[in-house]
Design a protein around this motif. Sequence first.
Motif, PDB file in Angstrom:
ATOM      1  N   THR A   1     -24.459  57.379  13.223  1.00  0.00           N
ATOM      2  CA  THR A   1     -23.211  57.427  12.629  1.00  0.00           C
ATOM      3  C   THR A   1     -23.028  55.792  12.346  1.00  0.00           C
ATOM      4  OG1 THR A   1     -22.540  59.280  14.084  1.00  0.00           O
ATOM      5  CG2 THR A   1     -20.678  57.863  12.992  1.00  0.00           C
ATOM      6  N   VAL A   2     -23.397  54.917  13.345  1.00  0.00           N
ATOM      7  CA  VAL A   2     -23.119  53.491  13.160  1.00  0.00           C
ATOM      8  C   VAL A   2     -24.002  52.958  12.104  1.00  0.00           C
ATOM      9  CG1 VAL A   2     -23.483  51.309  14.209  1.00  0.00           C
ATOM     10  CG2 VAL A   2     -22.341  53.021  15.505  1.00  0.00           C
ATOM     11  N   LEU A   3     -25.213  53.408  12.067  1.00  0.00           N
ATOM     12  CA  LEU A   3     -26.236  52.952  11.007  1.00  0.00           C
ATOM     13  C   LEU A   3     -25.799  53.408   9.648  1.00  0.00           C
ATOM     14  CD1 LEU A   3     -29.840  53.443  12.732  1.00  0.00           C
ATOM     15  CD2 LEU A   3     -28.307  51.178  12.279  1.00  0.00           C
TER      16      LEU A   3
ATOM     17  N   ALA B   1     -18.478  55.486  19.400  1.00  0.00           N
ATOM     18  CA  ALA B   1     -19.466  54.425  19.106  1.00  0.00           C
ATOM     19  C   ALA B   1     -18.680  52.916  18.931  1.00  0.00           C
ATOM     20  CB  ALA B   1     -20.453  54.636  18.092  1.00  0.00           C
ATOM     21  N   LEU B   2     -17.784  53.183  18.137  1.00  0.00           N
ATOM     22  CA  LEU B   2     -16.845  51.923  17.694  1.00  0.00           C
ATOM     23  C   LEU B   2     -16.127  51.571  18.995  1.00  0.00           C
ATOM     24  CD1 LEU B   2     -15.588  50.394  15.389  1.00  0.00           C
ATOM     25  CD2 LEU B   2     -13.628  52.052  15.345  1.00  0.00           C
ATOM     26  N   TYR B   3     -15.842  52.171  19.951  1.00  0.00           N
ATOM     27  CA  TYR B   3     -15.270  51.648  21.271  1.00  0.00           C
ATOM     28  C   TYR B   3     -16.401  51.045  22.069  1.00  0.00           C
ATOM     29  CZ  TYR B   3     -13.042  51.882  25.781  1.00  0.00           C
ATOM     30  OH  TYR B   3     -12.695  51.421  26.991  1.00  0.00           O
ATOM     31  N   ALA B   4     -17.469  51.546  22.138  1.00  0.00           N
ATOM     32  CA  ALA B   4     -18.330  50.971  22.776  1.00  0.00           C
ATOM     33  C   ALA B   4     -18.898  49.521  22.204  1.00  0.00           C
ATOM     34  CB  ALA B   4     -19.837  51.812  22.851  1.00  0.00           C
TER      35      ALA B   4
ATOM     36  N   ALA C   1     -19.933  46.856  12.737  1.00  0.00           N
ATOM     37  CA  ALA C   1     -19.567  48.111  13.168  1.00  0.00           C
ATOM     38  C   ALA C   1     -18.138  48.138  14.067  1.00  0.00           C
ATOM     39  CB  ALA C   1     -20.590  48.943  13.915  1.00  0.00           C
ATOM     40  N   GLY C   2     -18.035  47.097  14.821  1.00  0.00           N
ATOM     41  CA  GLY C   2     -16.630  46.869  15.712  1.00  0.00           C
ATOM     42  C   GLY C   2     -15.848  46.023  15.072  1.00  0.00           C
TER      43      GLY C   2
END
Length: 301
Positions: free
Chosen positions: A173-175, A237-240, A253-254
């Motif tokens: 998702t991040v990619l 993933a965004l939280y991480a 990404a963040g």
Amino acid sequence: MTDALALLCYAAAVGVLAPKALTRGTWSYRSPALAVVLWQGLAVSFTLAAALASYHLITPTRHLHNGMSGLLHFCGLALDTYVPGLTGVPAFAVPVGVILLPLMCFGHHLIRARRARARHRSVLDLVGRRSARLRATVLDHETPVAYALPGRRPRIVVSSGALRVLSPAELDTVLEHERAHVAGRHHLALAAAEAFATAFRWLPLARAAREQTALLLEMAADDRALRRHPREVLASALYAMAGGRTPQGAFPAGGPDAAVRLRRMLAPRGPVHPVPRGVVAAGAAAVPLLPLVVGCMPCLV
């Protein structure tokens, strides 16, 4: 002076009142790509209004005496008019200068960002390793981070810390989010907003357009990633990676807007209805032309 006053009032409305109205609601979060176009259109509209107003202010008596021989004369513009007190300086140079100012800032931001990305790519060539499976460059770093370097030689970068903490679904998702930045050429829209803010840094529209464009581009990339992945996966993933830092000219990404994006993903609202969406799209296309209409209006009445 009627035309100059009308253009100044229009520029004031676009530069001061419009950003307050646009940032009051959350409709733009439901159609971020369209909202970016609207912000860009308002920036162009203000620039044209300021350029035309400057011309009419320095040549207040030379507007309705040139007939209907062309669009410039029709709108009160003439190529043979000179700045009072400055021999040989055409009045047309003043509005041209107003228009060229943000364009020059745009070129400056593009060149500076490209140089920064080129320097970072040279570092990545030395310390990173290419992953054919991920279609990305892996950087040995404990902090979970992923970002895109756009431009002629785009590159997706992901840290070993991100590979360690993200699940396979979260990583995909991040990619996908980062590839959306590259495919959408988001760096051009961001550079345009930065250039407008540099040229008119005292203007509320310029400050709001820069802030909102950066946030809305991230939301647009989120939406593209959510076409193929569940929102819970992207949210986790965004939280991480919310605290990760990225180099200049990159799309993380963040980032600092992660909290706003998380609230948007975890409390989703439906897309904007096609009718108001069409109205906004038509307005975004028409707003750059409004200064020409305002400037020509005194010639029509």
